[in-house]
Design a protein around this motif. Structure first.
Motif, PDB file in Angstrom:
ATOM      1  N   ARG A  97      -8.659  10.164 -22.297  1.00  0.00           N
ATOM      2  CA  ARG A  97      -7.568  10.168 -21.336  1.00  0.00           C
ATOM      3  C   ARG A  97      -7.487  11.536 -20.684  1.00  0.00           C
ATOM      4  NH1 ARG A  97      -3.940   7.471 -23.744  1.00  0.00           N
ATOM      5  NH2 ARG A  97      -2.268   7.892 -22.252  1.00  0.00           N
ATOM      6  N   ILE A  98      -6.886  11.573 -19.529  1.00  0.00           N
ATOM      7  CA  ILE A  98      -6.592  12.830 -18.859  1.00  0.00           C
ATOM      8  C   ILE A  98      -5.093  12.836 -18.604  1.00  0.00           C
ATOM      9  CG2 ILE A  98      -7.289  11.822 -16.635  1.00  0.00           C
ATOM     10  CD1 ILE A  98      -7.606  15.519 -17.537  1.00  0.00           C
ATOM     11  N   GLY A  99      -4.378  13.656 -19.384  1.00  0.00           N
ATOM     12  CA  GLY A  99      -2.927  13.614 -19.337  1.00  0.00           C
ATOM     13  C   GLY A  99      -2.424  12.253 -19.756  1.00  0.00           C
ATOM     14  N   ALA A 100      -1.645  11.620 -18.887  1.00  0.00           N
ATOM     15  CA  ALA A 100      -1.082  10.302 -19.189  1.00  0.00           C
ATOM     16  C   ALA A 100      -1.974   9.150 -18.737  1.00  0.00           C
ATOM     17  CB  ALA A 100       0.295  10.177 -18.540  1.00  0.00           C
ATOM     18  N   ILE A 101      -3.163   9.456 -18.225  1.00  0.00           N
ATOM     19  CA  ILE A 101      -4.049   8.416 -17.702  1.00  0.00           C
ATOM     20  C   ILE A 101      -5.151   8.103 -18.700  1.00  0.00           C
ATOM     21  CG2 ILE A 101      -5.607   7.753 -15.840  1.00  0.00           C
ATOM     22  CD1 ILE A 101      -4.182   9.744 -14.037  1.00  0.00           C
ATOM     23  N   PRO A 102      -5.171   6.906 -19.299  1.00  0.00           N
ATOM     24  CA  PRO A 102      -6.303   6.522 -20.146  1.00  0.00           C
ATOM     25  C   PRO A 102      -7.515   6.214 -19.270  1.00  0.00           C
ATOM     26  CG  PRO A 102      -4.740   4.715 -19.975  1.00  0.00           C
ATOM     27  CD  PRO A 102      -4.104   5.873 -19.266  1.00  0.00           C
ATOM     28  N   GLY A 127       0.817  -1.200   0.000  1.00  0.00           N
ATOM     29  CA  GLY A 127       0.000   0.000   0.000  1.00  0.00           C
ATOM     30  C   GLY A 127       0.849   1.247   0.000  1.00  0.00           C
ATOM     31  N   THR A 128       1.962   1.235   0.761  1.00  0.00           N
ATOM     32  CA  THR A 128       2.817   2.411   0.822  1.00  0.00           C
ATOM     33  C   THR A 128       3.429   2.717  -0.533  1.00  0.00           C
ATOM     34  OG1 THR A 128       3.316   1.926   3.129  1.00  0.00           O
ATOM     35  CG2 THR A 128       4.824   3.413   1.981  1.00  0.00           C
ATOM     36  N   ALA A 129       3.760   1.686  -1.296  1.00  0.00           N
ATOM     37  CA  ALA A 129       4.321   1.908  -2.626  1.00  0.00           C
ATOM     38  C   ALA A 129       3.331   2.614  -3.532  1.00  0.00           C
ATOM     39  CB  ALA A 129       4.745   0.573  -3.238  1.00  0.00           C
ATOM     40  N   ILE A 130       2.074   2.183  -3.470  1.00  0.00           N
ATOM     41  CA  ILE A 130       1.045   2.836  -4.279  1.00  0.00           C
ATOM     42  C   ILE A 130       0.847   4.261  -3.806  1.00  0.00           C
ATOM     43  CG2 ILE A 130      -1.382   2.763  -4.960  1.00  0.00           C
ATOM     44  CD1 ILE A 130      -1.280  -0.269  -4.550  1.00  0.00           C
ATOM     45  N   LEU A 131       0.798   4.453  -2.473  1.00  0.00           N
ATOM     46  CA  LEU A 131       0.594   5.779  -1.916  1.00  0.00           C
ATOM     47  C   LEU A 131       1.695   6.730  -2.337  1.00  0.00           C
ATOM     48  CD1 LEU A 131      -0.659   7.782   0.030  1.00  0.00           C
ATOM     49  CD2 LEU A 131       0.534   6.649   1.905  1.00  0.00           C
ATOM     50  N   GLY A 165       1.265  10.253  -4.440  1.00  0.00           N
ATOM     51  CA  GLY A 165       1.713  11.539  -3.942  1.00  0.00           C
ATOM     52  C   GLY A 165       2.589  12.270  -4.934  1.00  0.00           C
ATOM     53  N   ARG A 166       3.445  11.564  -5.645  1.00  0.00           N
ATOM     54  CA  ARG A 166       4.332  12.219  -6.607  1.00  0.00           C
ATOM     55  C   ARG A 166       3.561  12.828  -7.758  1.00  0.00           C
ATOM     56  NH1 ARG A 166       7.415   7.517  -5.688  1.00  0.00           N
ATOM     57  NH2 ARG A 166       6.599   6.579  -7.581  1.00  0.00           N
ATOM     58  N   GLN A 167       2.392  12.267  -8.088  1.00  0.00           N
ATOM     59  CA  GLN A 167       1.657  12.718  -9.255  1.00  0.00           C
ATOM     60  C   GLN A 167       0.449  13.587  -8.893  1.00  0.00           C
ATOM     61  OE1 GLN A 167       2.695  12.200 -12.302  1.00  0.00           O
ATOM     62  NE2 GLN A 167       4.405  10.901 -11.703  1.00  0.00           N
ATOM     63  N   ALA A 168       0.329  13.980  -7.644  1.00  0.00           N
ATOM     64  CA  ALA A 168      -0.922  14.574  -7.170  1.00  0.00           C
ATOM     65  C   ALA A 168      -1.344  15.806  -7.955  1.00  0.00           C
ATOM     66  CB  ALA A 168      -0.789  14.923  -5.690  1.00  0.00           C
ATOM     67  N   HIS A 169      -0.414  16.668  -8.326  1.00  0.00           N
ATOM     68  CA  HIS A 169      -0.806  17.910  -8.982  1.00  0.00           C
ATOM     69  C   HIS A 169      -0.068  18.098 -10.310  1.00  0.00           C
ATOM     70  CE1 HIS A 169      -2.953  18.948  -5.360  1.00  0.00           C
ATOM     71  NE2 HIS A 169      -1.867  18.724  -4.655  1.00  0.00           N
ATOM     72  N   ILE A 218     -13.317  16.683  -9.154  1.00  0.00           N
ATOM     73  CA  ILE A 218     -13.301  15.227  -9.300  1.00  0.00           C
ATOM     74  C   ILE A 218     -11.869  14.829  -9.634  1.00  0.00           C
ATOM     75  CG2 ILE A 218     -14.260  13.231 -10.470  1.00  0.00           C
ATOM     76  CD1 ILE A 218     -16.281  14.919  -8.814  1.00  0.00           C
ATOM     77  N   THR A 219     -11.320  13.948  -8.843  1.00  0.00           N
ATOM     78  CA  THR A 219      -9.946  13.497  -9.009  1.00  0.00           C
ATOM     79  C   THR A 219      -9.930  12.037  -9.445  1.00  0.00           C
ATOM     80  OG1 THR A 219      -9.149  15.030  -7.319  1.00  0.00           O
ATOM     81  CG2 THR A 219      -7.735  13.160  -7.834  1.00  0.00           C
ATOM     82  N   VAL A 220      -9.016  11.709 -10.343  1.00  0.00           N
ATOM     83  CA  VAL A 220      -8.854  10.338 -10.823  1.00  0.00           C
ATOM     84  C   VAL A 220      -7.586   9.740 -10.218  1.00  0.00           C
ATOM     85  CG1 VAL A 220      -8.572   8.856 -12.846  1.00  0.00           C
ATOM     86  CG2 VAL A 220     -10.007  10.906 -12.993  1.00  0.00           C
ATOM     87  N   LEU A 221      -7.722   8.564  -9.625  1.00  0.00           N
ATOM     88  CA  LEU A 221      -6.581   7.797  -9.136  1.00  0.00           C
ATOM     89  C   LEU A 221      -6.389   6.607 -10.060  1.00  0.00           C
ATOM     90  CD1 LEU A 221      -7.259   7.645  -5.293  1.00  0.00           C
ATOM     91  CD2 LEU A 221      -5.906   9.329  -6.549  1.00  0.00           C
ATOM     92  N   ALA A 222      -5.250   6.530 -10.706  1.00  0.00           N
ATOM     93  CA  ALA A 222      -4.969   5.463 -11.662  1.00  0.00           C
ATOM     94  C   ALA A 222      -4.300   4.274 -10.962  1.00  0.00           C
ATOM     95  CB  ALA A 222      -4.077   5.979 -12.782  1.00  0.00           C
ATOM     96  N   PRO A 223      -4.429   3.068 -11.528  1.00  0.00           N
ATOM     97  CA  PRO A 223      -3.806   1.891 -10.914  1.00  0.00           C
ATOM     98  C   PRO A 223      -2.291   1.994 -10.794  1.00  0.00           C
ATOM     99  CG  PRO A 223      -5.434   1.228 -12.550  1.00  0.00           C
ATOM    100  CD  PRO A 223      -5.260   2.705 -12.697  1.00  0.00           C
ATOM    101  N   ASN A 224      -1.651   2.758 -11.688  1.00  0.00           N
ATOM    102  CA  ASN A 224      -0.192   2.863 -11.642  1.00  0.00           C
ATOM    103  C   ASN A 224       0.297   3.942 -10.684  1.00  0.00           C
ATOM    104  OD1 ASN A 224      -0.776   5.238 -12.972  1.00  0.00           O
ATOM    105  ND2 ASN A 224       0.278   4.712 -14.880  1.00  0.00           N
ATOM    106  N   GLY A 225      -0.618   4.558  -9.932  1.00  0.00           N
ATOM    107  CA  GLY A 225      -0.203   5.544  -8.941  1.00  0.00           C
ATOM    108  C   GLY A 225      -0.315   6.978  -9.377  1.00  0.00           C
ATOM    109  N   ARG A 226      -0.707   7.231 -10.623  1.00  0.00           N
ATOM    110  CA  ARG A 226      -0.885   8.615 -11.062  1.00  0.00           C
ATOM    111  C   ARG A 226      -2.186   9.183 -10.504  1.00  0.00           C
ATOM    112  NH1 ARG A 226       2.423  10.416 -15.182  1.00  0.00           N
ATOM    113  NH2 ARG A 226       3.733   8.831 -16.180  1.00  0.00           N
ATOM    114  N   ARG A 227      -2.207  10.486 -10.342  1.00  0.00           N
ATOM    115  CA  ARG A 227      -3.378  11.189  -9.835  1.00  0.00           C
ATOM    116  C   ARG A 227      -3.579  12.432 -10.698  1.00  0.00           C
ATOM    117  NH1 ARG A 227      -4.833  12.542  -3.674  1.00  0.00           N
ATOM    118  NH2 ARG A 227      -3.609  10.653  -3.421  1.00  0.00           N
TER     119      ARG A 227
END
Length: 381
Positions: free
Chosen positions: A369-374, A13-17, A21-25, A303-312
């Motif tokens: 897609r939104i940025g790099a998130i499909p 979980g920490t790895a995903i978190l 965090g790195r991609q939050a904004h 509305i925020t999107v959380l992607a499986p690869n950790g992007r936000r």
């Protein structure tokens, strides 16, 4: 809470978190404007559409909303028709709630196109009458009751409170926001399980505070804060993961297979829960077929999107997103967002009710897609 997590789950979980965090904004809000899908004179906290486009709204009986019909169909001209009609929509305090809609907390439509309603069976702060707390499946065309589910005290003990539901295959999942826990009902066999009952991983804690716009702490005139346990839930398109959260976060998950493993008790299950992400206070969620989770961010009106690869990424921001609640994606990939203004109710606003009608349901077409998130399609269970 960390004591309830296994070292393996915590590391995962920490790895995903960390990735989130790195991609939050990193990505600005999507510029597409939100359109108004529906207006209601009553507070509206949930919306669902059939495959043919019929829209339904859940209108809970919060203070000041005593005349609400609880559930309506939105007609083509925008007018609201009580659904299914008759005694179902005319409940008042003191009446029998077994065959009436008392406190509609959520509605949803899945692959078969039928309408599911979560009725908590009591006004906020009150105890449900016998048989008033229920799950009802309606035929959206004529309003016929297809199923009416109630559970014994072994599944819903005193203090338990239905919150929201999802279906995957034959399995119906319902969160308990009163005591904390998840109810899993097999629609084919009738077997029902109560899992993670009262476990700390399912409950609010003293660290995560339920907040509104600009971080304002939600509380009533005496300073009492809402105590909502396991609330939001999602099951991904594969049926592998059960995701859940209290309104103030964090977002967590556990394998569905573990929840169904009767060899594991609740304490053992709690060790498998993974903390996925710290999140702002949210009103609701949805998930798409690519595993992206959409969060109704009540603190930042977006509305925020959380992607499986950790992007936000922020999908859309708008000042009209006042306490955005239960999200819904239809088959045309349109995202619907009810805005019930919950944070302006007296019980969350220092004793002062500053809600203002009409209560809006907003919508927007999902981009590819939104940025790099499909972005994917609706998960229909």
């Amino acid at each position: 809470m960390k004591d309830a997590l296994s070292r393996r789950s915590l590391i995962a979980g920490t790895a995903i978190l960390a990735g989130l965090g790195r991609q939050a904004h990193a990505i600005p809000p999507h510029p597409h404007p939100l359109a108004i899908a529906a207006r209601s004179p009553f507070l509206c906290s949930s919306v669902a559409l059939t495959p043919t486009g019929a829209m339904f709204l859940g209108l809970p009986h919060f203070p000041g909303m005593e005349k609400s019909p609880s559930l309506v169909r939105v007609e083509n001209n925008g007018t609201l028709t009580p659904f299914p009609g008759g005694a179902w929509n005319t409940w008042t305090p003191g009446q029998d709630g077994s065959s009436a809609l008392v406190m509609v907390n959520a509605i949803h439509i899945f692959r078969d196109g039928t309408l599911w309603v979560v009725d908590q069976g009591a006004l906020p702060g009150q105890t449900p009458q016998p048989n008033a707390q229920k799950l009802v499946q309606f035929d959206p065309a004529g309003g016929k009751v297809l199923q009416l589910l109630r559970f014994p005290d072994t599944i819903m003990p005193p203090g338990a409170q239905f919150n929201d539901l999802r279906i995957h295959g034959d399995l119906l999942f319902v969160t308990d926001s009163g005591l904390g826990g998840v109810i899993i009902h097999n629609l084919a066999t009738g077997q029902t399980l109560r899992r993670l009952s009262g476990q700390p991983v399912m409950c609010n804690d003293s660290t995560h505070i339920h907040r509104g716009r600009h971080g304002r702490v939600l509380q009533d005139g005496s300073g009492k804060r809402p105590q909502v346990q396991s609330d939001m839930l999602e099951v991904d398109a594969t049926g592998q993961w059960f995701w859940f959260s209290v309104p103030a976060g964090p977002l967590k998950r556990i394998p569905v297979a573990s929840l169904l493993d009767l060899q594991k008790n609740d304490e053992e299950l709690a060790q498998e829960v993974q903390v996925v992400a710290e999140i702002p206070s949210i009103g609701g969620t949805c998930i798409d077929t690519l595993g992206n989770i959409y969060l109704s961010d009540a603190e930042n009106a977006r509305i925020t999107v959380l992607a499986p690869n950790g992007r936000r990424a922020a999908l859309v921001s708008d000042p009209r997103l006042l306490s955005p609640d239960a999200l819904f994606i239809d088959r045309n990939r349109t995202l619907y967002i009810p805005c019930p203004q919950l944070q302006n109710l007296a019980m969350f606003n220092g004793g002062h009710d500053t809600t203002r009608a009409p209560f809006l349901v907003l919508k927007m077409p999902l981009p590819k897609r939104i940025g790099a998130i499909p972005l994917g399609d609706a998960v229909e269970g």
